[in-house]
Scaffold this motif. Structure first.
Motif, short mmCIF file in Angstrom:
data_model
loop_
_atom_site.label_atom_id
_atom_site.label_comp_id
_atom_site.label_asym_id
_atom_site.label_seq_id
_atom_site.Cartn_x
_atom_site.Cartn_y
_atom_site.Cartn_z
N ARG A 67 -11.10 -1.98 -1.19
CA ARG A 67 -11.05 -2.87 -2.36
C ARG A 67 -12.39 -2.90 -3.08
N ALA A 123 0.83 -1.20 0.00
CA ALA A 123 0.00 0.00 0.00
C ALA A 123 0.87 1.26 0.00
N ALA A 176 -0.04 -1.13 -7.57
CA ALA A 176 -1.04 -1.20 -6.50
C ALA A 176 -2.17 -2.18 -6.81
N ILE A 180 -2.00 -5.14 -4.16
CA ILE A 180 -2.93 -5.04 -3.03
C ILE A 180 -4.40 -4.92 -3.43
N TRP A 229 -7.79 5.52 -5.95
CA TRP A 229 -6.94 6.02 -4.87
C TRP A 229 -6.48 7.44 -5.16
N HIS A 265 1.08 3.91 -2.91
CA HIS A 265 0.84 5.32 -2.60
C HIS A 265 1.92 6.19 -3.24
N PHE A 316 -9.62 -2.11 4.74
CA PHE A 316 -8.94 -2.53 3.52
C PHE A 316 -9.91 -3.22 2.57
#
Length: 140
Positions: free
Chosen positions: A103, A13, A34, A38, A45, A17, A99
């Motif tokens: 998602r 993550a 990403a 993840i 994001w 980022h 999380f």
């Protein structure tokens, strides 16, 4: 297995980022890291994170202040929930579920982007598909 998987997701993550800020060609080239690592859409994001940077700590505007199921500060009264008064009791569960919530929001965002024909949406969808296929095939 839970601890190494958790550490891998958190590390992924933070890397995602940093890559999603896109400050140079390496970051732009790693944009699909990403969703592969993840399972979070970089465009979802980026939209959320850019609002956070532009409207930091502004009630009702900063998406990081009110992230159901967690509320760091009291949200705007029209967005408040009766569950917030008891969040100290279920905060660990909220942290564990955030999380998953991200998602799901990423998947919904990418589905909408594909439907609207946005540039790069199919690449994000494919990366998310690979992530979920590997995750579901390897994690019991």
């Amino acid at each position: 297995a839970v601890l190494p998987l958790t550490l891998a997701f958190v590390s992924g993550a933070w890397l995602g980022h940093d890559y999603d800020h896109g400050v140079d060609s390496v970051c732009r080239g790693m944009r699909l890291f990403a969703p592969l690592a993840i399972g979070i859409s970089p465009s979802w994001w980026s939209d959320k994170h850019n609002k956070h940077h532009a409207l930091t700590n502004q009630m009702g505007a900063d998406p990081d202040l009110a992230m159901p199921p967690l509320f760091l500060w009291p949200p705007h009264p029209r967005d408040d929930s009766p569950f917030r008064a008891l969040q100290h009791c279920w905060y660990p569960l909220g942290c564990a579920s955030i999380f998953f919530t991200w998602r799901v929001r990423s998947l919904l965002h990418v589905a909408s982007a594909v439907r609207d024909g946005r540039q790069g949406a199919w690449a994000e969808a494919a990366a998310l598909g690979v992530h979920w296929a590997v995750l579901l095939a390897t994690v019991p």
